[in-house]
Design a protein around this motif. Sequence first.
Motif, short mmCIF file in Angstrom:
data_model
loop_
_atom_site.label_atom_id
_atom_site.label_comp_id
_atom_site.label_asym_id
_atom_site.label_seq_id
_atom_site.Cartn_x
_atom_site.Cartn_y
_atom_site.Cartn_z
N ILE A 1 0.84 -1.20 0.00
CA ILE A 1 0.00 0.00 0.00
C ILE A 1 0.87 1.25 0.00
CG2 ILE A 1 -1.66 1.34 1.36
CD1 ILE A 1 -2.79 -1.43 2.31
N SER A 2 1.90 1.25 0.85
CA SER A 2 2.81 2.39 0.93
C SER A 2 3.52 2.61 -0.39
CB SER A 2 3.83 2.15 2.06
OG SER A 2 4.73 3.22 2.15
N SER A 3 3.96 1.53 -1.03
CA SER A 3 4.64 1.65 -2.32
C SER A 3 3.71 2.20 -3.39
CB SER A 3 5.18 0.28 -2.76
OG SER A 3 6.16 -0.17 -1.86
N THR A 4 2.46 1.81 -3.35
CA THR A 4 1.48 2.31 -4.32
C THR A 4 1.24 3.80 -4.11
OG1 THR A 4 0.42 0.15 -4.43
CG2 THR A 4 -0.88 2.04 -5.18
N ILE A 5 1.11 4.22 -2.87
CA ILE A 5 0.95 5.65 -2.57
C ILE A 5 2.16 6.43 -3.07
CG2 ILE A 5 0.81 7.37 -0.71
CD1 ILE A 5 -0.85 5.27 0.87
N TYR A 6 3.36 5.87 -2.85
CA TYR A 6 4.58 6.54 -3.29
C TYR A 6 4.63 6.64 -4.81
CZ TYR A 6 9.40 8.11 -2.68
OH TYR A 6 10.55 8.87 -2.67
N LEU A 7 4.19 5.60 -5.51
CA LEU A 7 4.15 5.64 -6.97
C LEU A 7 3.19 6.72 -7.45
CD1 LEU A 7 4.82 4.53 -9.78
CD2 LEU A 7 3.01 2.83 -9.43
N VAL A 8 2.02 6.79 -6.82
CA VAL A 8 1.04 7.83 -7.19
C VAL A 8 1.65 9.21 -6.96
CG1 VAL A 8 -1.17 8.89 -6.53
CG2 VAL A 8 -1.00 6.40 -6.82
N GLN A 9 2.31 9.40 -5.83
CA GLN A 9 2.95 10.70 -5.54
C GLN A 9 4.04 11.00 -6.57
OE1 GLN A 9 4.93 11.03 -1.73
NE2 GLN A 9 4.55 13.22 -1.66
N SER A 10 4.79 10.00 -6.95
CA SER A 10 5.86 10.20 -7.95
C SER A 10 5.29 10.60 -9.31
CB SER A 10 6.67 8.91 -8.10
OG SER A 10 7.30 8.58 -6.89
N LEU A 11 4.19 9.99 -9.69
CA LEU A 11 3.54 10.37 -10.95
C LEU A 11 2.95 11.78 -10.87
CD1 LEU A 11 1.78 6.97 -11.75
CD2 LEU A 11 3.80 7.95 -12.88
N LEU A 12 2.36 12.11 -9.72
CA LEU A 12 1.86 13.47 -9.52
C LEU A 12 2.99 14.49 -9.61
CD1 LEU A 12 -0.68 12.86 -6.60
CD2 LEU A 12 -1.25 13.62 -8.92
N ALA A 13 4.17 14.12 -9.13
CA ALA A 13 5.32 15.03 -9.19
C ALA A 13 5.69 15.34 -10.64
CB ALA A 13 6.51 14.42 -8.45
N GLY A 14 5.63 14.33 -11.49
CA GLY A 14 5.88 14.57 -12.91
C GLY A 14 4.84 15.50 -13.50
N TRP A 15 3.59 15.30 -13.12
CA TRP A 15 2.51 16.16 -13.59
C TRP A 15 2.70 17.58 -13.09
CZ3 TRP A 15 -3.34 15.44 -12.13
CH2 TRP A 15 -4.14 16.10 -13.05
N LEU A 16 3.13 17.72 -11.83
CA LEU A 16 3.38 19.05 -11.27
C LEU A 16 4.44 19.78 -12.07
CD1 LEU A 16 2.93 21.14 -8.98
CD2 LEU A 16 4.72 19.93 -7.69
N LEU A 17 5.51 19.10 -12.40
CA LEU A 17 6.55 19.73 -13.21
C LEU A 17 6.00 20.12 -14.59
CD1 LEU A 17 9.71 17.59 -12.43
CD2 LEU A 17 9.40 20.03 -12.00
N TRP A 18 5.25 19.23 -15.17
CA TRP A 18 4.68 19.47 -16.51
C TRP A 18 3.79 20.73 -16.50
CZ3 TRP A 18 5.82 16.96 -20.93
CH2 TRP A 18 5.00 17.19 -22.03
N LYS A 19 3.02 20.88 -15.44
CA LYS A 19 2.08 22.00 -15.36
C LYS A 19 2.78 23.35 -15.11
CE LYS A 19 -2.04 21.55 -14.98
NZ LYS A 19 -3.11 21.72 -15.93
N GLN A 20 4.06 23.34 -14.75
CA GLN A 20 4.78 24.58 -14.52
C GLN A 20 5.09 25.32 -15.81
OE1 GLN A 20 5.22 25.71 -11.29
NE2 GLN A 20 4.01 23.87 -10.93
N ALA A 21 5.15 24.56 -16.90
CA ALA A 21 5.54 25.17 -18.18
C ALA A 21 4.42 25.98 -18.79
CB ALA A 21 5.98 24.08 -19.15
#
Length: 138
Positions: free
Chosen positions: A118-138
């Motif tokens: 469960i913890s690893s899945t949450i971390y994966l979701v957060q990691s994917l959100l981080a990519g999206w966050l960077l993408w949205k900065q442009a």
Amino acid sequence: MMLAKVRLLVAALWAGSLWTVGYLVAPTLFASLDRVLAGSIAGLVFHAEAMLSLGCGAAMGVLLFFGTRDWTPKRRRSVLLIVVAMVMCTVASHFGIQPMMAAAKASGDASFGKLHGISSTIYLVQSLLAGWLLWKQA
């Protein structure tokens, strides 16, 4: 303009630290050390990552409030939702799942593996959100 660069820097720090800790440091520890020592060190590193995540989330909140005057309300809201979701991932995992994992490990409870998943899945979701966050900065 200056706040936009700072916002991008904070987002890059947050994403980069998540990716480095979760997908480089932790696997390297478990590949090169015994499981007990690797787990102890990984726990300390993930604690530091959680504190950094909370700090980056707070900084992003402030920067979104003051440094997005040129953004549309929809864009500001969507980026804020990504930041909130990332912070909630940290809170749920670090303050919810991690203590349960520690208790399960200490007692020899078989639920440790499930909680780790469960913890690893949450971390994966957060990691994917981080990519999206960077993408949205442009």
